[in-house]
Design a protein around this motif. Sequence first.
Motif, PDB file in Angstrom:
ATOM      1  N   GLY A  26       0.843  -1.185   0.000  1.00  0.00           N
ATOM      2  CA  GLY A  26       0.000   0.000   0.000  1.00  0.00           C
ATOM      3  C   GLY A  26       0.877   1.233   0.000  1.00  0.00           C
ATOM      4  N   SER A  27       0.257   2.371   0.305  1.00  0.00           N
ATOM      5  CA  SER A  27       0.968   3.651   0.250  1.00  0.00           C
ATOM      6  C   SER A  27       1.241   4.207   1.637  1.00  0.00           C
ATOM      7  N   TYR A  28       2.390   4.807   1.749  1.00  0.00           N
ATOM      8  CA  TYR A  28       2.838   5.470   2.975  1.00  0.00           C
ATOM      9  C   TYR A  28       3.181   6.909   2.597  1.00  0.00           C
ATOM     10  N   ASP A  29       2.610   7.870   3.309  1.00  0.00           N
ATOM     11  CA  ASP A  29       2.875   9.287   3.070  1.00  0.00           C
ATOM     12  C   ASP A  29       3.490   9.893   4.324  1.00  0.00           C
ATOM     13  N   THR A  30       4.531  10.702   4.138  1.00  0.00           N
ATOM     14  CA  THR A  30       5.202  11.300   5.286  1.00  0.00           C
ATOM     15  C   THR A  30       5.987  12.532   4.863  1.00  0.00           C
ATOM     16  N   ALA A  45      27.384  12.474  12.462  1.00  0.00           N
ATOM     17  CA  ALA A  45      26.795  12.637  13.796  1.00  0.00           C
ATOM     18  C   ALA A  45      25.842  13.828  13.873  1.00  0.00           C
ATOM     19  N   THR A  46      26.137  14.903  13.152  1.00  0.00           N
ATOM     20  CA  THR A  46      25.262  16.079  13.172  1.00  0.00           C
ATOM     21  C   THR A  46      24.699  16.316  11.780  1.00  0.00           C
ATOM     22  N   HIS A  47      23.533  16.939  11.741  1.00  0.00           N
ATOM     23  CA  HIS A  47      22.863  17.201  10.466  1.00  0.00           C
ATOM     24  C   HIS A  47      22.360  18.635  10.434  1.00  0.00           C
ATOM     25  N   THR A  48      22.747  19.337   9.394  1.00  0.00           N
ATOM     26  CA  THR A  48      22.281  20.699   9.174  1.00  0.00           C
ATOM     27  C   THR A  48      21.082  20.623   8.239  1.00  0.00           C
ATOM     28  N   PRO A  49      19.893  21.098   8.700  1.00  0.00           N
ATOM     29  CA  PRO A  49      18.699  20.992   7.859  1.00  0.00           C
ATOM     30  C   PRO A  49      18.768  21.876   6.619  1.00  0.00           C
ATOM     31  N   VAL A  50      18.158  21.369   5.546  1.00  0.00           N
ATOM     32  CA  VAL A  50      17.993  22.139   4.314  1.00  0.00           C
ATOM     33  C   VAL A  50      16.613  22.771   4.386  1.00  0.00           C
ATOM     34  N   ASP A  51      16.519  24.049   4.040  1.00  0.00           N
ATOM     35  CA  ASP A  51      15.246  24.761   4.093  1.00  0.00           C
ATOM     36  C   ASP A  51      14.415  24.416   2.847  1.00  0.00           C
ATOM     37  N   LEU A  52      13.658  23.335   2.934  1.00  0.00           N
ATOM     38  CA  LEU A  52      12.809  22.899   1.833  1.00  0.00           C
ATOM     39  C   LEU A  52      11.654  22.085   2.406  1.00  0.00           C
ATOM     40  N   ALA A  53      10.450  22.523   2.149  1.00  0.00           N
ATOM     41  CA  ALA A  53       9.265  21.753   2.557  1.00  0.00           C
ATOM     42  C   ALA A  53       9.052  20.651   1.519  1.00  0.00           C
ATOM     43  N   ASP A  54       9.192  19.398   1.933  1.00  0.00           N
ATOM     44  CA  ASP A  54       9.098  18.270   1.014  1.00  0.00           C
ATOM     45  C   ASP A  54       8.339  17.139   1.695  1.00  0.00           C
ATOM     46  N   SER A  55       7.765  16.273   0.902  1.00  0.00           N
ATOM     47  CA  SER A  55       7.086  15.092   1.437  1.00  0.00           C
ATOM     48  C   SER A  55       7.396  13.903   0.541  1.00  0.00           C
ATOM     49  N   LEU A  56       7.223  12.721   1.108  1.00  0.00           N
ATOM     50  CA  LEU A  56       7.527  11.474   0.425  1.00  0.00           C
ATOM     51  C   LEU A  56       6.273  10.622   0.362  1.00  0.00           C
ATOM     52  N   LYS A  57       6.028  10.045  -0.802  1.00  0.00           N
ATOM     53  CA  LYS A  57       4.993   9.027  -0.954  1.00  0.00           C
ATOM     54  C   LYS A  57       5.698   7.774  -1.426  1.00  0.00           C
ATOM     55  N   LEU A  58       5.587   6.704  -0.628  1.00  0.00           N
ATOM     56  CA  LEU A  58       6.208   5.434  -0.940  1.00  0.00           C
ATOM     57  C   LEU A  58       5.091   4.401  -1.080  1.00  0.00           C
ATOM     58  N   THR A  59       5.080   3.690  -2.194  1.00  0.00           N
ATOM     59  CA  THR A  59       4.086   2.642  -2.418  1.00  0.00           C
ATOM     60  C   THR A  59       4.812   1.314  -2.552  1.00  0.00           C
ATOM     61  N   VAL A  60       4.346   0.316  -1.797  1.00  0.00           N
ATOM     62  CA  VAL A  60       4.930  -1.020  -1.807  1.00  0.00           C
ATOM     63  C   VAL A  60       3.943  -1.968  -2.478  1.00  0.00           C
ATOM     64  N   THR A  61       4.420  -2.736  -3.466  1.00  0.00           N
ATOM     65  CA  THR A  61       3.582  -3.747  -4.116  1.00  0.00           C
ATOM     66  C   THR A  61       4.310  -5.086  -4.065  1.00  0.00           C
ATOM     67  N   TYR A  62       3.502  -6.154  -4.078  1.00  0.00           N
ATOM     68  CA  TYR A  62       4.043  -7.509  -4.002  1.00  0.00           C
ATOM     69  C   TYR A  62       3.422  -8.326  -5.119  1.00  0.00           C
ATOM     70  N   GLY A  63       4.276  -8.998  -5.898  1.00  0.00           N
ATOM     71  CA  GLY A  63       3.805  -9.773  -7.040  1.00  0.00           C
ATOM     72  C   GLY A  63       3.750 -11.269  -6.812  1.00  0.00           C
ATOM     73  N   GLY A  64       3.903 -11.722  -5.570  1.00  0.00           N
ATOM     74  CA  GLY A  64       3.818 -13.144  -5.281  1.00  0.00           C
ATOM     75  C   GLY A  64       5.127 -13.898  -5.408  1.00  0.00           C
ATOM     76  N   GLU A  65       6.252 -13.184  -5.421  1.00  0.00           N
ATOM     77  CA  GLU A  65       7.555 -13.832  -5.525  1.00  0.00           C
ATOM     78  C   GLU A  65       7.835 -14.681  -4.280  1.00  0.00           C
ATOM     79  N   ASP A  66       8.739 -15.657  -4.447  1.00  0.00           N
ATOM     80  CA  ASP A  66       9.158 -16.493  -3.324  1.00  0.00           C
ATOM     81  C   ASP A  66       9.926 -15.658  -2.307  1.00  0.00           C
ATOM     82  N   ALA A  67       9.806 -16.058  -1.055  1.00  0.00           N
ATOM     83  CA  ALA A  67      10.535 -15.411   0.034  1.00  0.00           C
ATOM     84  C   ALA A  67      11.693 -16.299   0.450  1.00  0.00           C
ATOM     85  N   ASN A  68      12.645 -15.703   1.122  1.00  0.00           N
ATOM     86  CA  ASN A  68      13.774 -16.430   1.676  1.00  0.00           C
ATOM     87  C   ASN A  68      13.615 -16.396   3.192  1.00  0.00           C
ATOM     88  N   LYS A  69      13.478 -17.570   3.821  1.00  0.00           N
ATOM     89  CA  LYS A  69      13.355 -17.648   5.281  1.00  0.00           C
ATOM     90  C   LYS A  69      14.727 -17.928   5.863  1.00  0.00           C
TER      91      LYS A  69
END
Length: 185
Positions: free
Chosen positions: A59-63, A75-99
């Motif tokens: 499904g879809s994840y928005d953040t 260790a430290t992060h300087t923020p970039v001044d940009l309003a941005d968002s991410l939409k990530l969609t995960v789909t599964y086609g029935g492939e085999d899994a590895n246990k």
Amino acid sequence: MVRMAFRCAIGVLLAALATGCLGGQTGQPLSASCSDTELSAEARWETTTVRAATEAFTGSYDTDLRWQNEPRAEATHTPVDLADSLKLTVTYGGEDANKKCDGMLSIPVTVTLGTSASGIAESGDATLAIWPSTGARVGHLHYESARVVLDATLGEVAAGGTIAGDCDALDPALPGASASFGGGP
């Protein structure tokens, strides 16, 4: 009497040496070996099937997406001044899994990434890892492309579809060297 004591001592020594060699050259004790197992989408895993466990994360994840000037390993992060968002969609086609031996499933999935301001719009193959759990499961997604390397922790879609993670930018045209997102399951 001395001869009998000597024979007993030799017997004890041989028994000790024999049990020490049971594991082979490494000295490891005898144990059942474990190797990865390939499971079909319909195979049983835990109290469900591979397909059902995987589809709990499709499904879809928005953040929000917070860019930083430094790579995520810093260790430290300087923020970039940009309003941005991410939409990530995960789909599964029935492939085999590895246990894996610890019960973890490694499943091939497809992801689509899109951002509102930084110009990411791509799809590709990713890996979803799910560990056995007695409660709500958490998935760990890994995706790599020519532009980004993304790692995310996903909550089941039915439980609200939470997402948290970060990524490294491999493309210098992106607004920062890395970004973080979400609040996490």
